[in-house]
Design an enzyme around this catalytic site. Structure first.
Site, short mmCIF file in Angstrom:
data_model
loop_
_atom_site.label_atom_id
_atom_site.label_comp_id
_atom_site.label_asym_id
_atom_site.label_seq_id
_atom_site.Cartn_x
_atom_site.Cartn_y
_atom_site.Cartn_z
N ARG A 217 -29.40 -21.86 -7.66
CA ARG A 217 -29.79 -22.55 -8.96
C ARG A 217 -29.50 -23.92 -8.80
NH1 ARG A 217 -33.32 -19.18 -8.90
NH2 ARG A 217 -33.40 -17.70 -10.43
N HIS A 265 -38.40 -25.00 -4.54
CA HIS A 265 -37.94 -23.41 -5.05
C HIS A 265 -39.25 -22.36 -4.42
CE1 HIS A 265 -35.89 -21.28 -8.49
NE2 HIS A 265 -36.42 -20.25 -7.63
P1 NDP Z 1 -26.63 -10.26 -6.74
O1 NDP Z 1 -26.28 -10.10 -8.24
O2 NDP Z 1 -26.81 -8.97 -6.09
O3 NDP Z 1 -25.44 -10.65 -6.32
C1 NDP Z 1 -24.75 -11.96 -6.89
C2 NDP Z 1 -23.42 -12.06 -5.98
O4 NDP Z 1 -22.67 -13.39 -6.50
C3 NDP Z 1 -22.35 -10.93 -6.13
O5 NDP Z 1 -21.87 -10.87 -4.62
C4 NDP Z 1 -21.33 -11.47 -7.05
O6 NDP Z 1 -20.11 -10.93 -6.74
C5 NDP Z 1 -21.30 -13.00 -6.67
N1 NDP Z 1 -20.84 -13.71 -7.67
C6 NDP Z 1 -21.20 -13.74 -9.21
N2 NDP Z 1 -20.37 -14.58 -9.80
C7 NDP Z 1 -19.41 -15.26 -8.86
C8 NDP Z 1 -18.24 -15.97 -9.03
N3 NDP Z 1 -18.02 -16.59 -10.09
N4 NDP Z 1 -17.74 -16.48 -7.98
C9 NDP Z 1 -18.05 -15.71 -6.85
N5 NDP Z 1 -18.89 -14.74 -6.64
C10 NDP Z 1 -19.84 -14.50 -7.81
O7 NDP Z 1 -27.85 -11.43 -6.70
P2 NDP Z 1 -28.89 -11.63 -5.73
O8 NDP Z 1 -28.37 -11.54 -4.31
O9 NDP Z 1 -29.98 -10.71 -5.76
O10 NDP Z 1 -29.43 -13.11 -5.99
C11 NDP Z 1 -28.68 -14.08 -5.97
C12 NDP Z 1 -29.14 -15.58 -6.58
O11 NDP Z 1 -30.07 -15.92 -5.67
C13 NDP Z 1 -29.83 -15.16 -7.83
O12 NDP Z 1 -29.23 -15.04 -9.12
C14 NDP Z 1 -30.81 -16.53 -7.66
O13 NDP Z 1 -29.84 -17.56 -8.39
C15 NDP Z 1 -31.10 -16.83 -6.36
N6 NDP Z 1 -32.21 -16.46 -6.02
C16 NDP Z 1 -33.23 -17.66 -5.51
C17 NDP Z 1 -34.20 -17.48 -5.04
C18 NDP Z 1 -35.11 -18.69 -4.58
O14 NDP Z 1 -36.31 -18.45 -4.45
N7 NDP Z 1 -34.64 -19.94 -4.33
C19 NDP Z 1 -34.90 -16.17 -5.18
C20 NDP Z 1 -34.04 -15.06 -5.62
C21 NDP Z 1 -32.87 -15.29 -5.85
P3 NDP Z 1 -19.59 -9.37 -7.20
O15 NDP Z 1 -20.39 -8.63 -6.01
O16 NDP Z 1 -18.18 -9.26 -6.95
O17 NDP Z 1 -20.15 -9.19 -8.56
C1 OXD Z 2 -35.75 -15.63 -8.47
C2 OXD Z 2 -36.30 -16.99 -7.98
O1 OXD Z 2 -34.99 -15.69 -9.08
O2 OXD Z 2 -37.48 -17.06 -7.74
O3 OXD Z 2 -36.49 -14.61 -8.09
O4 OXD Z 2 -35.38 -17.90 -7.92
#
Ligand code: NDP
Ligand code: OXD
Length: 302
Positions: A217, A265
């Protein structure tokens, strides 16, 4: 029991057809609501301004993987994100492309092409580069597998530090993780803990000349710190799919920085059928009282 759809109109016919086939009621847009008490779920990116209009609302479903764009929800309303293999595969593809672009010096070649300059840079083996993935969730795990298969030396960072297909560092060992990372990939959710995490301290902890691939983000990143790190050579290049604000204004310096490549994005766009399928699973869970798929634990700060 009905789902109110307030998302992209182009997705509507697919959702309507799939909800009809599943025997579930869907209302297309707020203007079509005749009885607000019917609405038990709302599927949206940005929700309607006044959620108190819906006395039986139980779920707000983000049509994307992230939920940070949603305001705090009223007491008793669950927050659910879309789980869709297509989103995960699309982001994986974008991150692999962006990582390869930095690995193979594309910011330099794009600049050279603008100048009509035919000049080769040294080519390195993937196995000589260490990729570090911040966020080892559904998407980070897929990316780790793909980049490992290409030969990169991959490690991850998560809160738990639970190892997966690659070694994973816990947040407490962030500096150690950064010190071993030549190409830093951000796939974190935006939370109080992760806001601004891509800043001066993180960039200084990376080896000189590291690259940044950012699909998390916009608010993870401190733009001034990025500019300084790029201008001083601490970072050699960055690929960004997310910015703050979005859209990035046309006159923003980031568009024109020679070491930066920006996409608007588009790492993923939710496929209409996959989104509808997930929403139907959520409605079925609501009906049966089962656990809601994709429920976000708001207490964890999302
Ligand atoms: P998940 O919830 O499956 O995974 C999140 C990961 O981040 C977990 O491994 C979690 O750790 C880790 N995490 C959370 N907080 C912290 C922290 N403070 N320090 C270190 N690690 C942390 O999410 P997704 O993989 O599905 O998606 C991740 C992100 O990708 C979304 O939230 C979004 O921001 C972004 N995204 C962007 C898109 C785009 O088009 N650019 C599209 C889709 C997603 P733990 O497992 O230990 O809880
Ligand atoms: C999502 C994104 O969160 O598009 O799916 O970033």
């Amino acid at each position: 029991m009905a789902l109110l759809f307030v998302s992209t109109p182009a997705r509507l016919p697919v959702w309507q057809q799939m909800f009809d086939a599943a025997g579930l009621r869907m209302i297309a847009g707020e203007a079509a609501v005749t009885d607000p008490a019917e609405v038990t779920a709302i599927a949206c990116w940005i929700p309607p301004a006044d959620l108190t209009r819906y006395p039986n609302l139980r779920v707000v479903l983000s049509v994307g993987a992230g939920v940070d764009h949603l305001p705090p929800l009223p007491e008793g309303v669950a927050l659910v994100r879309t789980l869709a293999p297509g989103i995960e595969a699309m982001v994986r593809d974008w991150v692999v492309m962006a990582t390869l672009m930095l690995h193979r010096d594309m910011p330099t070649y794009l600049q050279q092409a603008r100048e009509g300059l035919w000049q080769s840079q040294p080519v390195r083996l993937a196995s000589s580069r260490r990729v570090g993935i911040m966020g080892m969730g559904r998407i980070g795990g897929l990316v780790a597998t793909s980049l490992s298969a290409l030969g990169f030396e991959v490690a991850g960072l998560s809160r738990s530090g639970r190892d997966g297909a690659v070694p994973v560092y816990p947040t407490a060992r962030l500096d150690e993780f950064l010190a071993r990372t030549d190409l830093l990939v951000c796939l974190l959710p935006l939370t109080a803990e992760t806001r601004g995490i891509l800043g001066r301290q993180a960039f200084a902890a990376l080896p000189r000349g590291a690259g940044l691939v950012h699909a998390g983000r916009g608010q993870h990143l401190d733009p001034a710190a990025l500019r300084d790190a790029l201008d001083e050579g601490q970072l050699s290049g960055a690929m960004l799919d997310v910015t703050d604000p979005e859209p990035l204004p046309p006159d923003h310096w980031m568009w024109r920085h020679p070491r930066l490549v920006i996409t608007p994005h588009v790492a993923a766009q939710t496929d209409a059928a996959e989104g509808a399928q997930h929403a139907i699973a959520v409605m079925h869970a609501l009906q049966s009282g089962a656990a809601l798929p994709g429920r976000v634990d708001v207490a964890l700060g999302y």
